[in-house]
Design an enzyme around this catalytic site. Sequence first.
Site, PDB file in Angstrom:
ATOM      1  N   GLU A 128       1.095  -1.262   0.099  1.00  0.00           N
ATOM      2  CA  GLU A 128       0.165   0.057  -0.108  1.00  0.00           C
ATOM      3  C   GLU A 128       0.834   1.460   0.263  1.00  0.00           C
ATOM      4  OE1 GLU A 128      -2.573  -0.399  -1.177  1.00  0.00           O
ATOM      5  OE2 GLU A 128      -4.261  -0.167   0.261  1.00  0.00           O
ATOM      6  N   THR A 180      -5.374   6.996  -5.863  1.00  0.00           N
ATOM      7  CA  THR A 180      -5.384   7.523  -4.476  1.00  0.00           C
ATOM      8  C   THR A 180      -4.310   8.460  -3.967  1.00  0.00           C
ATOM      9  OG1 THR A 180      -5.939   4.945  -3.897  1.00  0.00           O
ATOM     10  CG2 THR A 180      -5.020   6.025  -2.075  1.00  0.00           C
TER      11      THR A 180
END
Length: 315
Positions: A128, A180
Amino acid sequence: MKKIKIKVPATVANLVCGFDILGMAVHEPYDEMEISISENPEIIIRHTDHYGLPEEASKNVAGVVLLKIQEELDLKHGFEVIIHKNIKPGSGLGSSAASAAGAAFGANILLGDRLSKEEIVHFAMFGEELASGVRHADNIAPCIYGGIALVKSSDPIDIIPLQSPDLFVAAVHPQVEVKTSDARQILKKSILLKDAVKQWGNIAGLVAGIEKNDHALIGRSLNDVIIEPVRSILIPKFDEIKTKSLQLGALGGGISGSGPSVFMLAEQEETAQHIAKMMKEVYDKIEIDSFVYVSKINLIGIEIINETEGNKPLN
């Protein structure tokens, strides 16, 4: 065991007001990954999809997870991974988290199930970090634990699985991309205390509603006064979809992760199907392709696919 095939679910992060601390696993869509141990120390990544993701291990979400496992566990062998993505990158449905969590989960099984769930989360967060620049676990935790997860802390890792209410999820993924990293850049760096107090009340109410299976309380708590007002401008027709969903009987909902996907919670499958149909129609009218999904909350998370014995859930 030298090879494993797994099914890795999409996830809805934030759950409106729980930015970076709440996440939920769903049944559709999902990725499939095949992971095997190789005798040489190389990490080999191969994609069977058409998204053009990098296959160099240090630039691939699954690859960096396996490199970190290799480093911290002082492994002399490598891994080979074949990834078939159904969760489109940039969808807001946890695409990067699926690759990261799947790599960590699969490697752990191949290594004799030697890691705790918290350790699996620890390794998956490196993926991530590569994808978004932040080591967050709100997608990874429900992917690994199943159901709804509260990330009390990412450092040190403190994951609290919550009781999952008996609800249906309707989600739409309009075919526009919101990265993101970009969605984080537009967020305010400071917030008013009065807004923080409102948000704390919504988060506390949402967690209490989830634990009590109190649908009315869940609905009253699905409000975000900090993130959604900023990010919603990146999503075409967001306000229309939210308004019409509530009119059709949704308890509430909002942006899935950083978007552009939008999710709604409903008490009945029929209601969720009506909401999904409306979502598709809204985007069809403005000629934006979209995919819609209706699912119950996925209580299992990642599954081992065994073609002769069926699916084996994570214990």
